[in-house]
Design a protein around this motif. Structure first.
Motif, PDB file in Angstrom:
ATOM      1  N   TRP A 165      61.613  22.566  40.482  1.00  9.66           N
ATOM      2  CA  TRP A 165      60.545  23.514  40.190  1.00  9.66           C
ATOM      3  C   TRP A 165      60.249  23.586  38.703  1.00  9.66           C
ATOM      4  N   GLN A 166      61.052  22.901  37.915  1.00  8.46           N
ATOM      5  CA  GLN A 166      60.749  22.765  36.485  1.00  8.46           C
ATOM      6  C   GLN A 166      59.693  21.682  36.253  1.00  8.46           C
ATOM      7  N   GLU A 167      59.362  20.929  37.305  1.00 12.35           N
ATOM      8  CA  GLU A 167      58.388  19.848  37.192  1.00 12.35           C
ATOM      9  C   GLU A 167      56.981  20.357  37.483  1.00 12.35           C
ATOM     10  N   GLY A 168      56.035  19.952  36.646  1.00 14.43           N
ATOM     11  CA  GLY A 168      54.662  20.390  36.819  1.00 14.43           C
ATOM     12  C   GLY A 168      54.059  19.972  38.138  1.00 14.43           C
ATOM     13  N   SER A 169      54.456  18.808  38.654  1.00 18.98           N
ATOM     14  CA  SER A 169      53.890  18.322  39.911  1.00 18.98           C
ATOM     15  C   SER A 169      54.218  19.251  41.075  1.00 18.98           C
ATOM     16  N   THR A 170      55.388  19.867  41.046  1.00 19.06           N
ATOM     17  CA  THR A 170      55.758  20.787  42.121  1.00 19.06           C
ATOM     18  C   THR A 170      54.906  22.049  42.060  1.00 19.06           C
ATOM     19  N   LEU A 171      54.709  22.572  40.871  1.00 13.28           N
ATOM     20  CA  LEU A 171      53.874  23.763  40.735  1.00 13.28           C
ATOM     21  C   LEU A 171      52.417  23.449  41.079  1.00 13.28           C
ATOM     22  N   GLN A 195      72.014  21.857  38.061  1.00 16.06           N
ATOM     23  CA  GLN A 195      71.337  20.570  38.130  1.00 16.06           C
ATOM     24  C   GLN A 195      72.109  19.550  37.319  1.00 16.06           C
ATOM     25  N   GLY A 196      71.561  18.372  37.126  1.00 17.22           N
ATOM     26  CA  GLY A 196      72.332  17.267  36.578  1.00 17.22           C
ATOM     27  C   GLY A 196      73.046  17.524  35.275  1.00 17.22           C
ATOM     28  N   PHE A 197      72.435  18.300  34.375  1.00 20.45           N
ATOM     29  CA  PHE A 197      73.009  18.433  33.036  1.00 20.45           C
ATOM     30  C   PHE A 197      73.262  19.874  32.619  1.00 20.45           C
ATOM     31  N   GLY A 198      73.383  20.770  33.577  1.00 21.53           N
ATOM     32  CA  GLY A 198      73.684  22.162  33.250  1.00 21.53           C
ATOM     33  C   GLY A 198      73.163  23.098  34.320  1.00 21.53           C
ATOM     34  N   THR A 199      73.212  24.384  34.037  1.00 19.58           N
ATOM     35  CA  THR A 199      72.648  25.347  34.966  1.00 19.58           C
ATOM     36  C   THR A 199      71.130  25.338  34.824  1.00 19.58           C
ATOM     37  N   THR A 200      70.446  25.767  35.863  1.00 19.56           N
ATOM     38  CA  THR A 200      68.988  25.819  35.779  1.00 19.56           C
ATOM     39  C   THR A 200      68.553  26.812  34.708  1.00 19.56           C
ATOM     40  N   GLY A 201      69.364  27.839  34.485  1.00 29.40           N
ATOM     41  CA  GLY A 201      69.046  28.804  33.434  1.00 29.40           C
ATOM     42  C   GLY A 201      69.133  28.201  32.041  1.00 29.40           C
ATOM     43  N   GLU A 202      70.077  27.288  31.856  1.00 29.23           N
ATOM     44  CA  GLU A 202      70.244  26.645  30.555  1.00 29.23           C
ATOM     45  C   GLU A 202      69.203  25.562  30.299  1.00 29.23           C
ATOM     46  N   VAL A 203      68.834  24.824  31.338  1.00 28.06           N
ATOM     47  CA  VAL A 203      67.928  23.693  31.158  1.00 28.06           C
ATOM     48  C   VAL A 203      66.489  24.153  30.985  1.00 28.06           C
ATOM     49  N   ALA A 204      65.984  24.950  31.909  1.00 27.64           N
ATOM     50  CA  ALA A 204      64.614  25.481  31.825  1.00 27.64           C
ATOM     51  C   ALA A 204      64.509  26.605  32.838  1.00 27.64           C
ATOM     52  N   SER A 205      64.786  27.806  32.393  1.00 24.18           N
ATOM     53  CA  SER A 205      64.962  28.930  33.302  1.00 24.18           C
ATOM     54  C   SER A 205      63.661  29.384  33.971  1.00 24.18           C
ATOM     55  N   LEU A 206      63.758  29.578  35.282  1.00 21.04           N
ATOM     56  CA  LEU A 206      62.698  30.226  36.063  1.00 21.04           C
ATOM     57  C   LEU A 206      63.239  31.474  36.747  1.00 21.04           C
ATOM     58  N   ASP A 207      64.420  31.895  36.342  1.00 16.92           N
ATOM     59  CA  ASP A 207      65.066  33.030  37.008  1.00 16.92           C
ATOM     60  C   ASP A 207      64.352  34.335  36.697  1.00 16.92           C
ATOM     61  N   PRO A 208      64.260  35.204  37.730  1.00 17.68           N
ATOM     62  CA  PRO A 208      64.533  34.904  39.143  1.00 17.68           C
ATOM     63  C   PRO A 208      63.394  34.105  39.745  1.00 17.68           C
ATOM     64  N   ILE A 209      63.722  33.019  40.396  1.00 17.48           N
ATOM     65  CA  ILE A 209      62.708  32.071  40.832  1.00 17.48           C
ATOM     66  C   ILE A 209      61.736  32.676  41.837  1.00 17.48           C
ATOM     67  N   SER A 214      56.066  34.447  42.735  1.00 20.96           N
ATOM     68  CA  SER A 214      55.369  35.481  43.498  1.00 20.96           C
ATOM     69  C   SER A 214      53.919  35.672  43.061  1.00 20.96           C
ATOM     70  N   GLY A 215      53.550  35.122  41.890  1.00 20.67           N
ATOM     71  CA  GLY A 215      52.170  35.237  41.451  1.00 20.67           C
ATOM     72  C   GLY A 215      51.220  34.324  42.205  1.00 20.67           C
ATOM     73  N   PHE A 216      51.769  33.339  42.915  1.00 21.37           N
ATOM     74  CA  PHE A 216      50.949  32.477  43.743  1.00 21.37           C
ATOM     75  C   PHE A 216      50.657  33.196  45.070  1.00 21.37           C
ATOM     76  N   ALA A 217      49.652  32.727  45.765  1.00 19.33           N
ATOM     77  CA  ALA A 217      49.294  33.353  47.042  1.00 19.33           C
ATOM     78  C   ALA A 217      50.210  32.832  48.148  1.00 19.33           C
ATOM     79  N   VAL A 218      51.504  33.125  48.008  1.00 18.04           N
ATOM     80  CA  VAL A 218      52.501  32.716  48.986  1.00 18.04           C
ATOM     81  C   VAL A 218      53.347  33.923  49.355  1.00 18.04           C
ATOM     82  N   GLU A 219      54.030  33.809  50.485  1.00 20.93           N
ATOM     83  CA  GLU A 219      54.945  34.861  50.922  1.00 20.93           C
ATOM     84  C   GLU A 219      56.358  34.471  50.500  1.00 20.93           C
ATOM     85  N   ILE A 220      56.975  35.287  49.657  1.00 21.19           N
ATOM     86  CA  ILE A 220      58.316  35.000  49.152  1.00 21.19           C
ATOM     87  C   ILE A 220      59.359  35.710  50.012  1.00 21.19           C
ATOM     88  N   ARG A 221      60.348  34.953  50.458  1.00 22.15           N
ATOM     89  CA  ARG A 221      61.479  35.521  51.182  1.00 22.15           C
ATOM     90  C   ARG A 221      62.760  35.007  50.529  1.00 22.15           C
TER      91      ARG A 221
END
Length: 290
Positions: A165-171, A195-209, A214-221
Motif C-alpha cells: 500500500w506504499q506503492e502508488g499503483s495500489t492506491l 516488510q523486507g527491510f523494517g516495520t511498515t511504520g519505519e519504512v513509510a507509515s500509513l498507520d493506522p491503515i 477511509s477517505g476513499f469511497a470504500v467500506e473499512i472493516r
C-alpha cells in the motif's frame, strides 16, 4: 526433514475430486495446512515463511467458506505463494506429491504464482502471475468490473500485503475500484506490520491503515486475521461499495521462534525450528479460534 511415513499423507484430500461447496473450515484442517506449509518450505529450503503464515488463515477461510466456483481470488502478495498452494491442496486441487516440487526446477509451483503454462499445465484458481507488488488490486478490479458488465453476481477477493500500500499503483487501483463502486470486490490487507527491510511504520507509515484508506469511497472493516469467527463477520458481503478488510496478523504466526521477527521475511526455517513448531501447542491447533 523426514516425513514420508507421517499420517499427513493419509489425511490429504483426493486430488482431482470436485471441490465441495463452501462449508465451515475445520480447525483441524487449518492446522494440517500449516503443518504442510512448514514441511514444504523446509524441503525446498526457501524463506518467506513469515508472510505465508500470517496470510494462511485468511486464505484458507476464504477458499473453504466463501469462494464458490463462480468467484475469483487474486493473491497480490505473490511471495505468499506457498500458502496458496497448500490452500488449493487442502481443497483437492493440487496433488500431495506435487507439493514436494515446490521451488524445484521445472515445477508448476514456483516461489510466486505463475500465470498459467505454455503447455497448458496451469494451476486451478490462479489466473495471474503475481510477485512484483502493487499490481494485484488492478487485476482484481478488472475482474470485478468485468463481472458487473457481464451481469454476473460473483465476488472477487484480493489479498494484499500492508507494505504494497506504499506503492502508488495500489492506491490508483483503489481510486478506480471506489469510483466504479465495485461492491462485488473484497480487498484483504495482511497487516503484519513487517516488510523486507523494517516495520511498515519505519519504512513509510500509513498507520493506522484503516483510517488512512477511509477517505476513499470504500467500506473499512477490521478483524483479527487469526480468529476465524472474527474474519467470518468481516467477510460478509458489503453494501454498495468495495469492502477493505484490515486483517491484524502476526508474521510467522504459529512458529514461536520467528513470530513477529523481521528475519522471517526472507530466511528459511532450520530443521530444529520446524520440529519445535510442529510439536508446539500453537501449530497443533490448541490456540486456534474457530
Amino acid at each position: 526433514m523426514a516425513r514420508r511415513g507421517h499420517t499427513l499423507r493419509a489425511e490429504t484430500p483426493r486430488h482431482g475430486a470436485v471441490p465441495a461447496a463452501p462449508a465451515p473450515l475445520a480447525p483441524g484442517l487449518l492446522t494440517l495446512a500449516r503443518w504442510r506449509l512448514l514441511a514444504m518450505h523446509r524441503t525446498a529450503g526457501v524463506g518467506h515463511v513469515g508472510g505465508n503464515l500470517s496470510a494462511l488463515d485468511a486464505m484458507m477461510l476464504v477458499h473453504h467458506e466463501f469462494l464458490t466456483e463462480a468467484d475469483r481470488f487474486v493473491l497480490s502478495k505473490g511471495h505468499a505463494a506457498g500458502a496458496l498452494y497448500v490452500t488449493l491442496w487442502s481443497r483437492g486441487l493440487i496433488a500431495e506429491a506435487e507439493l514436494d516440487t515446490f521451488h524445484a526446477d521445472g515445477t508448476r509451483l514456483p516461489g510466486h504464482p505463475p500465470a498459467g503454462h505454455p503447455a497448458g499445465r496451469g494451476l486451478p484458481g490462479i489466473r495471474f502471475g503475481t510477485g512484483s507488488l502493487g499490481h494485484g488490486l488492478s487485476l482484481a478490479g478488472g475482474l470485478a468490473l468485468a463481472a458487473r458488465l457481464q451481469g454476473r453476481q460473483n465476488r472477487v477477493f484480493c489479498l494484499t500485503s500492508d507494505g504494497e500500500w506504499q506503492e502508488g499503483s495500489t492506491l490508483e487501483a483503489l481510486i478506480f475500484c471506489a469510483h466504479r463502486r465495485l461492491s462485488n470486490l473484497t480487498i484483504l490487507i495482511d497487516h503484519n506490520r513487517l516488510q523486507g527491510f523494517g516495520t511498515t511504520g519505519e519504512v513509510a507509515s500509513l498507520d493506522p491503515i484503516g483510517r488512512a484508506l477511509s477517505g476513499f469511497a470504500v467500506e473499512i472493516r477490521e478483524a483479527d486475521g487469526h480468529d476465524l469467527a472474527d474474519m467470518r463477520r468481516a467477510l460478509t458481503p458489503g453494501t454498495d461499495r468495495p469492502v477493505v478488510v484490515v486483517l491484524h496478523t502476526v508474521k510467522g504466526h504459529g512458529v514461536p521462534a520467528i513470530e513477529g521477527r523481521l528475519d522471517s521475511h526472507y530466511l528459511p526455517l532450520t530443521e530444529e525450528q520446524v520440529r519445535e513448531a510442529m510439536l508446539g501447542s500453537d501449530i497443533l491447533g490448541n490456540g486456534e479460534t474457530a
